[in-house]
Scaffold this motif. Sequence first.
Motif, mmCIF file in Angstrom:
data_model
loop_
_atom_site.group_PDB
_atom_site.id
_atom_site.type_symbol
_atom_site.label_atom_id
_atom_site.label_comp_id
_atom_site.label_asym_id
_atom_site.label_seq_id
_atom_site.Cartn_x
_atom_site.Cartn_y
_atom_site.Cartn_z
ATOM 1 N N PHE A 289 0.860 -1.123 -0.034
ATOM 2 C CA PHE A 289 0.084 0.021 -0.077
ATOM 3 C C PHE A 289 1.005 1.369 -0.017
ATOM 4 C CE2 PHE A 289 -2.632 -2.999 2.337
ATOM 5 C CZ PHE A 289 -3.640 -3.322 1.424
ATOM 6 N N TYR A 290 1.960 1.138 0.508
ATOM 7 C CA TYR A 290 2.929 2.298 0.469
ATOM 8 C C TYR A 290 3.952 2.490 -0.368
ATOM 9 C CZ TYR A 290 0.807 2.949 5.251
ATOM 10 O OH TYR A 290 -0.036 3.312 6.179
ATOM 11 N N GLY A 291 4.065 1.713 -1.622
ATOM 12 C CA GLY A 291 4.842 1.887 -2.484
ATOM 13 C C GLY A 291 6.532 1.398 -2.210
ATOM 14 N N PHE A 292 6.500 0.825 -1.297
ATOM 15 C CA PHE A 292 7.997 0.434 -0.956
ATOM 16 C C PHE A 292 8.509 -0.760 -1.621
ATOM 17 C CE2 PHE A 292 7.356 3.317 2.774
ATOM 18 C CZ PHE A 292 8.512 3.651 3.018
ATOM 19 N N LYS A 293 9.699 -0.784 -1.940
ATOM 20 C CA LYS A 293 10.185 -2.050 -2.663
ATOM 21 C C LYS A 293 10.922 -2.879 -1.608
ATOM 22 C CE LYS A 293 11.119 -0.354 -7.325
ATOM 23 N NZ LYS A 293 11.605 1.215 -7.216
ATOM 24 N N VAL A 294 11.035 -3.890 -1.698
ATOM 25 C CA VAL A 294 11.205 -5.025 -0.719
ATOM 26 C C VAL A 294 12.762 -4.541 -0.386
ATOM 27 C CG1 VAL A 294 11.826 -7.029 -2.435
ATOM 28 C CG2 VAL A 294 11.737 -7.381 -0.012
ATOM 29 N N TRP A 315 13.358 2.553 8.197
ATOM 30 C CA TRP A 315 13.628 2.893 6.605
ATOM 31 C C TRP A 315 14.021 4.427 6.700
ATOM 32 C CZ3 TRP A 315 11.147 6.739 3.764
ATOM 33 C CH2 TRP A 315 11.735 6.989 2.633
ATOM 34 N N ALA A 316 13.097 5.033 7.312
ATOM 35 C CA ALA A 316 13.483 6.644 7.300
ATOM 36 C C ALA A 316 14.572 6.851 8.365
ATOM 37 C CB ALA A 316 12.249 7.535 8.287
ATOM 38 N N LEU A 317 15.078 6.214 9.432
ATOM 39 C CA LEU A 317 16.233 6.496 10.036
ATOM 40 C C LEU A 317 17.558 6.037 9.086
ATOM 41 C CD1 LEU A 317 15.238 5.298 13.531
ATOM 42 C CD2 LEU A 317 15.358 7.665 12.776
ATOM 43 N N ARG A 318 17.243 5.255 8.160
ATOM 44 C CA ARG A 318 18.390 4.757 7.423
ATOM 45 C C ARG A 318 18.486 5.894 6.249
ATOM 46 N NH1 ARG A 318 16.272 -0.354 7.911
ATOM 47 N NH2 ARG A 318 15.448 -0.304 5.708
ATOM 48 N N VAL A 334 5.545 10.558 -1.299
ATOM 49 C CA VAL A 334 6.425 11.013 -0.315
ATOM 50 C C VAL A 334 5.712 10.977 1.119
ATOM 51 C CG1 VAL A 334 8.193 12.739 0.242
ATOM 52 C CG2 VAL A 334 7.831 12.209 -2.162
ATOM 53 N N ILE A 335 4.893 11.584 1.191
ATOM 54 C CA ILE A 335 4.180 11.989 2.242
ATOM 55 C C ILE A 335 3.704 10.599 3.304
ATOM 56 C CG2 ILE A 335 1.961 12.877 3.441
ATOM 57 C CD1 ILE A 335 2.179 15.338 1.695
ATOM 58 N N MET A 336 3.262 9.596 2.159
ATOM 59 C CA MET A 336 2.910 8.324 2.873
ATOM 60 C C MET A 336 4.177 7.821 3.503
ATOM 61 S SD MET A 336 0.075 6.492 0.389
ATOM 62 C CE MET A 336 1.072 6.109 -0.693
ATOM 63 N N ARG A 337 5.178 7.901 3.110
ATOM 64 C CA ARG A 337 6.642 7.496 3.687
ATOM 65 C C ARG A 337 7.167 8.039 4.865
ATOM 66 N NH1 ARG A 337 10.357 4.780 -0.129
ATOM 67 N NH2 ARG A 337 9.197 3.775 -1.735
ATOM 68 N N SER A 345 -4.345 9.592 6.130
ATOM 69 C CA SER A 345 -3.961 10.986 6.574
ATOM 70 C C SER A 345 -3.239 11.538 5.525
ATOM 71 C CB SER A 345 -2.938 10.772 7.920
ATOM 72 O OG SER A 345 -3.525 10.368 9.069
ATOM 73 N N ALA A 346 -2.425 10.855 4.916
ATOM 74 C CA ALA A 346 -1.594 11.403 3.769
ATOM 75 C C ALA A 346 -2.862 11.949 2.794
ATOM 76 C CB ALA A 346 -0.832 10.207 3.161
ATOM 77 N N LYS A 347 -3.625 11.254 2.439
ATOM 78 C CA LYS A 347 -4.769 11.570 1.493
ATOM 79 C C LYS A 347 -5.352 13.261 2.068
ATOM 80 C CE LYS A 347 -5.596 7.458 -0.774
ATOM 81 N NZ LYS A 347 -6.521 6.381 -0.902
ATOM 82 N N LYS A 348 -5.675 13.036 3.488
ATOM 83 C CA LYS A 348 -6.305 14.341 3.809
ATOM 84 C C LYS A 348 -5.369 15.510 3.829
ATOM 85 C CE LYS A 348 -9.300 12.292 7.160
ATOM 86 N NZ LYS A 348 -9.207 11.687 8.562
#
Lengths: 417, 255
Positions: A289-294, A315-318, A334-337, A345-348
């Motif tokens: 749902f968030y578009g991350f690659k493995v 992931w964010a900390l890395r 980007v906001i979803m990440r 919330s990102a959509k809102k």
Amino acid sequence: MSDRTLEKLSILADAAKYDVSCSSSGSDRKNKDKGLGNASNGICHAYTEDGRCVSLLKILLTNHCIFDCAYCVSRKSNDVKRAAFTVQEVVDLTINFYRRNYIEGLFLSSGIFKNADYTMERLVLVARKLREEHNFNGYIHLKTIPGASDELLKEAGLYADRLSVNVEMPTEQSLKLLAPDKKREDMIQPMNYLKGAIIANREEKKLFKKAPQFAPAGQSTQMVIGATPESDLEVLFMASQFYKQMQLKRVYYSGYVPISNDNRLPAIGTPVPMIRENRLYQADWLMRFYGFKVNEIVSPENPHLDIDIDPKLSWALRNLQIFPVDINKADLQVIMRIPGIGVQSAKKIVSARQFSKLTWEHLKKIGIAVNRARYFITCQSKEFELKDLMPMQIKQRILSQGASKYQPNFSPQIKLF
Amino acid sequence: MVTLTYDGSFEGLLTAIFEIYEYRFSDVSIVPADRAQANVFNDHRQSTSDPVKAERVWLGLKKKVSTAALNQLHRAFLSELPGIEDKLYQYVLYVFSSKLSVEYDYSNSFVLFIKQTDQKVRREKHRMEAFIRFQLTGDGLYYAICQPDYNVLPLLQNHFRERYADQRWLIYDSTRKYGIYYDLNTVETVSLSFSEEAGSGKNLQAVFDEKEELYQQLWQQYFTSVNIVARKNTKLHLQHMPRRYWKYLTEKQVQ
């Protein structure tokens, strides 16, 4: 139908409960000719005391089995009570539970008796009876017996909403070790067949709207976690492959519940790896749902998911170089990440910022977890977090603010596993 | 300050909003008649439900916002939260005062409040779709009692009519004292005096189908059997199935 049925139900529901899938969504079966039931978005009708959803009547047709898989309660060598339902019993239970709004439908699996085709035939028979004799349009999930013939799979797909083949173990070596009777290709082959049939059916439906549905809710699979030494890297790469190449709808991760004294397996009394299972699902959600690659979630350098923080935060900390992100400008993707901001919330945020520049006050009201997100965003305000924090410092601050529900489990002893 | 009372219906509320514009009230509060409290400092006015006035407000809104937003307003209204009328009025005011559609302006506190209230109501509707438990009576009626937090029966009709098209059913809201009944053709709202005793299982044999007790037992057995004791998680269990719903859940009647 009485005491005997009650006993059978308790044996065969008990034996089926380690299959974690209970989803009843993703189908769009309409109620046909004023019959019984429909299937669309899925409803959890109850929750067991372990907090899991009960959506379907999940039972085995029988727990007699010719296989001897070490991790399974129904294995041949295990001394348990055996039972078998008749086809009619399963049909009656399903219909009567459904009419009382207890369930969304049926999830039927089975131990393997005689051979794969013989077993699969019985499962298909139940589904056919429900659909054709009772005009039942509720949800049906059939387990595909590894090694069953294509003709039977085809028939199953015409009656069922979802089909699933469990790969059981994340790697072939583990399967060989724990389930010597099962072969990997016996599982992959039906998956491939179903993938082809589902795609063909979708194409057909584009041309002829009236073409019969084939497994409209797709297929899924399950892996047992924590029974064998695979890393999260292996597990998630396997899952990612299933999503991409097999177009599976779901991959389920089932934390191994110790049920045997077999020395190939964790001993009875070993805690169920519930946190790890939870982190794997979080990673799974990031992929779907968030578009991350493995490879953004796990890599050879970080083969395991962090236990104490969720995979998005780690992931964010890395990748601190990407942050801070301006909430009033960044793309939805980007906001979803951003840790602390979910899809809703990102959509809102993206809708609301067309009307006015968003402040911390807005963000709080929209419902994001400001405690987490504040280290990664800027908005219409002069108050920002100090930007030169190290990843470890951010992690410490976030952890010290909230008590994780898993806190008691973070003792150094558990970390060893 | 003006206190405007209305009859508690959605049409009544829309009428009241129309009259605020019509009589140019400012500093006004809309209150259902049965919740209105006398206050000597306030100017009390009464609004009588009028389909023509209500329709005009509705059509006016329709020109400004999407159908989805209109449905949101209706569902938020069904929350019956104290003060919801004023929030809805403020929302309408904001819609009419802007040239463009403001339904996605979540930086406006009223728009956000309506959206969040709508979510609560929809969650309750979904819970009822999950937690309704029918019992089969001797004359072939499937009936259920419930006590939803919000007035969600009007939202449940379609779901149950589509799903249980071939059985007669009745769902009764014991807080609001009315039910919806499906007679194999249409769903009607019914108000009836209903003895709660009938649903408590004491006189199961007398009223119910001969198989009813068996299926309740089977369901209870199933619910117990699928639980994995090694994974017990009471907090999660309660989060999904709060205690207030247990009263009418068949699987929660075993001790």
